[in-house]
Structure formats: C-alpha cells, structure tokens
Design a protein around this motif. Structure first.
Motif, mmCIF file in Angstrom:
data_model
loop_
_atom_site.group_PDB
_atom_site.id
_atom_site.type_symbol
_atom_site.label_atom_id
_atom_site.label_comp_id
_atom_site.label_asym_id
_atom_site.label_seq_id
_atom_site.Cartn_x
_atom_site.Cartn_y
_atom_site.Cartn_z
ATOM 1 N N UNK A 192 1.046 -1.137 -0.054
ATOM 2 C CA UNK A 192 -0.119 -0.057 -0.034
ATOM 3 C C UNK A 192 1.089 1.167 0.164
ATOM 4 N N UNK A 193 0.274 2.360 -0.258
ATOM 5 C CA UNK A 193 0.794 3.596 -0.322
ATOM 6 C C UNK A 193 0.112 4.710 0.581
ATOM 7 N N UNK A 194 0.744 4.721 1.584
ATOM 8 C CA UNK A 194 0.050 5.629 2.728
ATOM 9 C C UNK A 194 1.302 6.489 3.282
ATOM 10 N N UNK A 195 1.084 7.928 3.338
ATOM 11 C CA UNK A 195 2.237 8.672 4.173
ATOM 12 C C UNK A 195 2.410 8.193 5.528
ATOM 13 N N UNK A 196 3.811 8.257 5.894
ATOM 14 C CA UNK A 196 3.908 7.969 7.272
ATOM 15 C C UNK A 196 3.528 8.858 8.168
ATOM 16 N N UNK A 197 3.624 10.273 7.991
ATOM 17 C CA UNK A 197 3.220 11.448 8.678
ATOM 18 C C UNK A 197 2.360 12.378 7.729
ATOM 19 N N UNK A 198 1.435 12.957 8.337
ATOM 20 C CA UNK A 198 0.507 13.493 7.633
ATOM 21 C C UNK A 198 -0.249 14.810 8.463
ATOM 22 N N UNK A 199 -0.300 16.038 7.982
ATOM 23 C CA UNK A 199 -0.644 17.125 9.110
ATOM 24 C C UNK A 199 -2.184 17.291 8.811
ATOM 25 N N UNK A 200 -2.739 17.729 9.910
ATOM 26 C CA UNK A 200 -4.244 17.880 9.925
ATOM 27 C C UNK A 200 -4.463 19.122 10.862
ATOM 28 N N UNK A 201 -5.672 19.751 10.484
ATOM 29 C CA UNK A 201 -6.297 20.960 11.351
ATOM 30 C C UNK A 201 -7.048 20.622 12.181
ATOM 31 N N UNK A 202 -6.849 20.620 13.342
ATOM 32 C CA UNK A 202 -8.094 20.265 14.513
ATOM 33 C C UNK A 202 -9.325 21.228 14.351
ATOM 34 N N UNK A 203 -10.291 20.556 14.383
ATOM 35 C CA UNK A 203 -11.706 20.873 14.094
ATOM 36 C C UNK A 203 -12.178 20.980 12.759
ATOM 37 N N UNK A 204 -10.986 20.792 11.795
ATOM 38 C CA UNK A 204 -11.662 20.809 10.408
ATOM 39 C C UNK A 204 -11.604 19.226 10.179
ATOM 40 N N UNK A 205 -11.127 19.010 8.903
ATOM 41 C CA UNK A 205 -11.229 17.503 8.502
ATOM 42 C C UNK A 205 -9.899 17.089 7.864
ATOM 43 N N UNK A 206 -9.724 15.776 7.596
ATOM 44 C CA UNK A 206 -8.514 15.449 6.964
ATOM 45 C C UNK A 206 -8.763 14.204 6.002
ATOM 46 N N UNK A 207 -8.196 14.302 4.880
ATOM 47 C CA UNK A 207 -8.435 13.042 4.001
ATOM 48 C C UNK A 207 -7.053 12.392 3.794
ATOM 49 N N UNK A 208 -6.687 11.341 4.387
ATOM 50 C CA UNK A 208 -5.706 10.514 4.585
ATOM 51 C C UNK A 208 -5.374 9.800 3.139
ATOM 52 N N UNK A 209 -4.419 10.167 2.121
ATOM 53 C CA UNK A 209 -4.291 9.389 0.941
ATOM 54 C C UNK A 209 -3.960 7.912 1.117
ATOM 55 N N UNK A 210 -4.551 7.069 0.406
ATOM 56 C CA UNK A 210 -4.163 5.619 0.530
ATOM 57 C C UNK A 210 -4.432 5.093 -0.831
ATOM 58 N N UNK A 211 -3.586 4.122 -1.306
ATOM 59 C CA UNK A 211 -3.789 3.252 -2.508
ATOM 60 C C UNK A 211 -2.924 2.100 -2.303
ATOM 61 N N UNK A 212 -3.550 1.025 -2.785
ATOM 62 C CA UNK A 212 -2.803 -0.172 -2.939
ATOM 63 C C UNK A 212 -3.135 -1.007 -4.418
ATOM 64 N N UNK A 213 -2.410 -2.002 -4.564
ATOM 65 C CA UNK A 213 -2.178 -2.968 -5.885
ATOM 66 C C UNK A 213 -2.435 -4.230 -5.441
ATOM 67 N N UNK A 214 -3.573 -4.712 -6.189
ATOM 68 C CA UNK A 214 -4.065 -6.043 -6.100
ATOM 69 C C UNK A 214 -4.265 -6.755 -7.564
ATOM 70 N N UNK A 215 -3.400 -7.854 -7.586
ATOM 71 C CA UNK A 215 -3.190 -8.432 -8.869
ATOM 72 C C UNK A 215 -4.419 -9.275 -9.100
ATOM 73 N N UNK A 216 -5.431 -9.590 -8.015
ATOM 74 C CA UNK A 216 -6.437 -10.625 -8.241
ATOM 75 C C UNK A 216 -7.486 -10.032 -8.719
ATOM 76 N N UNK A 217 -8.229 -10.992 -9.494
ATOM 77 C CA UNK A 217 -9.560 -10.399 -10.240
ATOM 78 C C UNK A 217 -10.589 -9.933 -9.179
ATOM 79 N N UNK A 218 -10.903 -10.703 -8.160
ATOM 80 C CA UNK A 218 -11.871 -10.327 -7.016
ATOM 81 C C UNK A 218 -11.327 -9.080 -6.175
#
Length: 395
Positions: free
Chosen positions: A140-166
């Motif tokens: 998977x590809x997820x940043x080790x550290x990520x900034x976020x503003x309190x009381x607001x929102x954060x979208x943590x980027x995350x992606x992965x590769x899967x070679x299976x059809x399902x």
C-alpha cells in the motif's frame, strides 16, 4: 492437609481487660472453618482481542488466593510481550491476581501457557490455543506522517495494488494500539470515531483514502489499513500513518499587486492556501466587491492541496492607503487573513472621467434646445418684417 476443616475461634471479651478470665466472665464466640487443598487451582485464561497477524492483541491469566501477604506468582510463556499485574479484592478474604500481556501477533504464534506458583511450593498450569487470523500481505501507499487542522477534516491518501480479479469487499481502518476507526458495521467502531470517518476512495480502483471529520487533538493515531475479501484477510505494508496536529491553519498567500493603483483601474489578484481536507476545501472572503471570481484546486503533493481564488475588481475612488484583505475560511470555521496595502491615486481625474458620459449628453441637449428656440425667434421676426400687399377689389 493436617489442618483441613479445622475451626478457628476468635475470642472477643465484651468486658474490660480487668475482668479477663475472672469468674462469671462472658465473651463473643465466632468460628471459621479452614478448607485445605494439597493441589493448586489451575489459572483461568482468556483472549481480549482477536489475534490478527500484524496487529496487537491481549491475553489474560487469573487465579484466586486467600493469603494477601504472600500472593501467588503468575507467568506467561509462548508469546513475547509486555505484562501488567492487577490484584483485586473479590469478597472478604478472597483476592484475585490477573496478569495481562499485550503482544504483536505473528503467524507462528500457536499457543500461550500460564503458570501459577504459590509460596508453599504448589504450582499449576493452563494452556490456551491461539487461533491467529492470517493475512495475505500486499503493498500500500500511505504517508508515514500527515498534517491535520484540528476541528476541520483530513483526507488521508491511501492506495494499493492487487493483482487478483476479485476486488476487496471491505476496507477497514484501525488504531495500531487497538480498536477500529472505520468499519462499515458502525457498531464495531470505537465510540470516539463513530460518524466521523468514512472511506472516500473506490476500493475497486485501489483507493482506500480515509476521511476523518471534526479532528480532535487526540486523533493522532497511528492509523492503519487492512482489507477483506469474504473471509480472507489482507494486510498491507506501509499502511500506517501518524497524524501531526495543527491548532492554527495556514496563512493565505496573495499574488503581487502594484503598490500604487489608479482609482477606476481594473486589478486582477489571486489568494491561495494549502490544506489537507480535499473533501471540504476552504472558502474565500474579500474586502472589496469583485466583478469576477474563479476558484481552482491543485494537488501540490500527495494529499496536500492548494485552493486559489482569483478575482477581478475595480479600484474605488478615494486617494490614500487602502487595505486589500483576503480571508481563507476553513471547514468548520477556523480562518486566516492576508492583508495587502494599496496606495490609491487619481481620484479627481477618475471622478471627472465618470462625469463625462453624463455631462456631454446634457450639453448637447441644451445646445439643441437653444438652437430650436433661436430658430423660432428668427422665424417670428421675419414674419413681422414682410410687407403686406393691399387687396384690390374689381367692381
């Protein structure tokens, strides 16, 4: 065993000590029967968290005892980890000692053994089989550290590769220290994260990005992702992120504007700010009325965005220094302002220029009216000066 079922009699004299053993004394009589066993009681074992490869789990071992001054010793074997020991009073004279071990689960962890040893030399053992849930490991590809503003929102980027059809049927985020942060079964999620988390990405396309709304100061993680296909579990390398909390938002950046501008001139200016809440980008407020406003979003780096507002406005009259303010308003209300000082000139000329379109038509109208009146005047004057020919009557 020689003292099994012996009775102990505590003697409590209800009279002063001077009457002790005197004739006709009275006392309160109570007895306690001692039950002696020559075999140590087996400890009771249990699993608190379901052991999953790559995650943390906890196991406990408990035993009851009656000698609080010399409690039994408990030890766990078979899995490495950290222990804590707790002694609790269950009832009068009955105590319980608990040892709890926290460990990182590995696939070869099959069983754990607990041993109790009493000061008199007796000992007993219990064994617990571990039904470890194994995972297939993907990348998977997820940043080790990520900034976020309190009381607001954060979208943590995350992606992965899967070679299976399902495709994955479920994506799950959890705290590395234990507990689920996001699960499509709401009841499984930790109370402090309920209704605040959701996966924004499409798992079919390998996107496992997580949104956390209304960020709290304690939402720092680490948070990790894993997936499921039916009953099969999928763990991911590089799938954990630590959130760095920021109490104040970024200050917006304003594009260069001429220090001196003429009243009535048209000016284009941009204001931009970076953020990590792509699902709810900041809004902008300007201190001047504008004729056009274009807003754009650009991804600067993975998960970090820049939102820009570009406006066109006409400089109002009034010579002197003016403030041009751009305020970035972040999701759930926090804001920051950038100020640029303008020197406005040429107000008089601008006002005259504004007046020309009004003055010229008025002058033309006056001239036309004057010409009409003049024409009428000369026409009437000519009519008076023309001699009249007498009429001759023929008889």
């Amino acid at each position: 065993m020689s003292h099994n079922e012996d009775k102990l009699y505590p003697w409590v004299d209800i009279n002063p000590i001077t009457s002790y053993h005197s004739q006709g004394h009275s006392f309160l009589d109570r007895s306690t029967k001692i039950m002696v066993s020559d075999q140590a009681q087996e400890p009771q074992m249990s699993i608190i968290d379901v052991p999953k490869v790559g995650a943390q789990s906890r196991v406990t071992c408990k035993v009851k005892y009656t000698c609080s001054s010399a409690p039994p010793a408990l030890s766990l074997n078979g899995i490495p980890g950290t222990d804590r020991t707790i002694d609790s009073l269950l009832s009068d004279g009955i105590w319980e000692r608990t040892i709890e071990r926290t460990w990182n689960v590995e696939e070869d962890h099959k069983k754990v053994e607990c041993t109790v040893r009493y000061p008199g030399g007796q000992s007993a053992k219990s064994e617990l089989l571990l039904h470890v849930e194994s995972f297939r490991v993907l990348a998977a590809d997820v940043p080790r550290r990520f900034n976020a503003l309190t009381r607001s929102c954060v979208v943590i980027p995350c992606s992965f590769q899967d070679d299976e059809d399902q495709p994955l049927t479920r994506g799950i985020w959890y705290k590395k220290t234990g507990g689920l942060v996001y699960h499509n079964a709401r009841s499984d999620v930790l109370d402090q994260f309920k209704d605040r988390t959701k996966i924004l990405g499409n798992l079919d396309e390998g996107d496992c990005s997580l949104e956390i709304d209304d960020i709290k100061p304690f939402d720092n993680g680490p948070f990790c992702f894993y997936g499921e296909k039916g009953t099969n579990k999928y763990r991911f390398n590089n799938s954990c992120v630590f959130i760095v909390m920021k109490a104040s938002p970024e200050k917006p950046v304003m594009s260069l504007v001429p220090a001196q501008v003429n009243a009535g001139s048209t000016v284009n200016v941009s204001c931009s700010v970076s953020h990590s809440c792509s699902s709810h980008p900041p809004k902008f407020s300007w201190s001047v009325p504008y004729v056009n406003n274009e807003v754009s979003d650009t991804e600067m780096s993975r998960g970090v965005w820049k939102t820009t507002s570009t406006i066109t406005f006409v400089v109002a009259g009034g010579d002197g220094q003016r403030n041009l303010n751009c305020t970035a308003i972040f999701w759930r209300g926090k804001n920051e302002t950038r100020t640029f000082k303008l020197i406005v000139e040429g107000t008089t000329a601008y006002q005259m220029q504004k007046a020309i379109p009004v003055v010229i038509p008025v002058v033309i109208l006056v001239l036309i009216l004057f010409a009409v009146l003049l024409g009428i005047f000369f026409y009437r004057k000519r009519d008076v000066n023309i001699p009249h020919t007498p009429k001759i009557s023929l008889g």
